[in-house]
Design a protein around this motif. Structure first.
Motif, PDB file in Angstrom:
ATOM      1  N   SER A  46       0.827  -1.208   0.000  1.00 12.23           N
ATOM      2  CA  SER A  46       0.000   0.000   0.000  1.00 12.23           C
ATOM      3  C   SER A  46       0.865   1.264   0.000  1.00 12.23           C
ATOM      4  O   SER A  46       0.552   2.242  -0.679  1.00 12.23           O
ATOM      5  N   SER A  51      -1.835   0.648  -3.838  1.00 10.58           N
ATOM      6  CA  SER A  51      -2.851  -0.334  -4.205  1.00 10.58           C
ATOM      7  C   SER A  51      -3.254  -1.165  -2.989  1.00 10.58           C
ATOM      8  O   SER A  51      -2.430  -1.487  -2.131  1.00 10.58           O
ATOM      9  N   ASN A  52      -4.548  -1.526  -2.931  1.00  5.90           N
ATOM     10  CA  ASN A  52      -5.059  -2.410  -1.886  1.00  5.90           C
ATOM     11  C   ASN A  52      -5.793  -3.606  -2.487  1.00  5.90           C
ATOM     12  O   ASN A  52      -6.721  -4.148  -1.894  1.00  5.90           O
ATOM     13  N   GLN A  53      -5.369  -4.013  -3.687  1.00  5.89           N
ATOM     14  CA  GLN A  53      -6.043  -5.115  -4.368  1.00  5.89           C
ATOM     15  C   GLN A  53      -5.822  -6.439  -3.638  1.00  5.89           C
ATOM     16  O   GLN A  53      -4.778  -6.665  -3.022  1.00  5.89           O
ATOM     17  N   GLU A  54      -6.838  -7.309  -3.716  1.00  2.00           N
ATOM     18  CA  GLU A  54      -6.748  -8.627  -3.090  1.00  2.00           C
ATOM     19  C   GLU A  54      -5.845  -9.515  -3.936  1.00  2.00           C
ATOM     20  O   GLU A  54      -6.019  -9.627  -5.146  1.00  2.00           O
TER      21      GLU A  54
END
Length: 346
Positions: A46, A51-54
């Motif tokens: 992050s 980005s905070n994508q799974e």
């Protein structure tokens, strides 16, 4: 020990523009007593990508390595508790011999000695002098104004009881800060503190406990509730406010929405220095908050004493909201996921 200012000092370094300008990439990760590699990777990803994508742990590790490879980076690993955690952390980051730095904080000397090298010995935080303690205390209470002469004598006695521990000073400053600034009120705080004996760590716990007993009744349940979140978690303020309202901790007042009252509750807990602000929104309102781990221990201890919370292997707590309601707080192992369930007791 906890509360001596390790994280505060690391944050000062991390936020210093003259230091940051020397590095291309920056990331802050809170490690905590129970090392959670996935959570650490998410924090680093992050920071360096936004980005905070799974994604899987392997994908996260690849992004960290690729995102830092060839760049000069500064990583802060805050609150490490074991040499094993350090061994796992350091293998994640590339070593390009380009003056990148990993700054870590720990309260354990053997961990600091294990990580250190001759060129970079550990920096040991010392307790504040009485003079520095007084300066911190008065800065919190009076900003840039001097302490009124009438309050100096009891004030200095109050500060003396903190024995140079910054967390104790910050928290104890929240006690007279919420009273009328009279000599008698400050003397009452001093007398309460005088009843505590023992080593610094025990005195600190006693001071933190006193800060809880000085809370108005309407704030106590809100404070204890925060202890149900995992250690060192950044708590989303909007979520916390919704939960307080759902649990009926927030009392309606004329011409104010419950959300506004709940936010005022949170601001008062922050003013008392027992909840910390983490991030703010562009409009200046709080986005997230957290609680110091020593204060979280106080939450759990007081909740247990009052028969409000029971822990099962650190994974489950039940919180008595009032006589007919119980809150079940479930935590998924090795994650920050928390589910709060309220049940009615027949």
């Amino acid at each position: 020990m906890g509360g001596i200012g390790k994280t505060t000092l690391a944050r000062k370094v991390y936020d210093d523009s003259s230091i940051c300008s020397r590095f291309d990439k920056h990331a802050w990760a809170t490690i905590s007593e129970e090392y959670n590699e996935r959570q650490m990777l998410l924090e680093v990803v992050s920071s360096i990508t936004g980005s905070n994508q799974e994604m899987s742990d392997d994908q996260l590790m690849e992004i960290v390595h690729r995102g830092l490879k060839g760049w000069r980076f500064l990583i802060v690993a805050d609150d490490i508790w074991s040499t094993e955690a350090w061994d796992q952390i350091q293998r994640i980051f590339p070593n390009d011999d380009n003056k990148s730095r990993i700054l870590l904080t720990t309260r354990l000397k053997y961990v600091a000695d294990y990580v250190s090298c001759p060129d970079f010995p550990p920096h040991r935080k010392s307790f504040l002098s009485l003079r520095d303690s007084w300066n911190l205390f008065t800065k919190i209470l009076f900003k840039k104004d001097p302490c009124p002469p009438l309050l100096e004598e009891p004030g200095k006695h109050i500060v003396q009881q903190c024995q140079g521990l910054p967390l104790s000073i910050v928290v104890v400053a929240g006690l007279p800060g919420k009273m009328d600034p009279t000599h008698d009120n400050w003397k009452k705080v001093e007398q309460n503190l005088n009843s505590f004996f023992g080593v610094v760590s025990k005195r600190c716990q006693s001071i933190l406990t006193l800060s809880y007993y000085y809370l108005p009744q309407y704030l106590r349940a809100c404070f204890l509730y925060v202890g149900g979140f995992p250690e060192d978690t950044e708590i989303d303020v909007s979520k916390l406010i919704r939960l307080w309202i759902a649990e009926q901790f927030v009392k309606s007042t004329s011409n104010k929405r419950l959300e506004v009252v709940a936010e005022e509750y949170l601001e008062e807990l922050i003013d008392r220095s027992i909840i910390l602000t983490c991030k703010q929104r562009a409009n200046g309102r709080m986005r997230s908050c957290k609680i110091h781990d020593l204060l979280r221990q106080l939450c759990l201890s007081e909740a247990h004493t009052e028969n409000v919370v029971d822990e099962a292997n650190g994974r489950m707590e039940t919180c008595k909201i009032h006589d007919l309601l119980r809150q079940l707080c479930l935590r998924e192992a090795h994650t920050e996921n928390v589910v709060h369930i309220t049940v009615e007791v027949a």
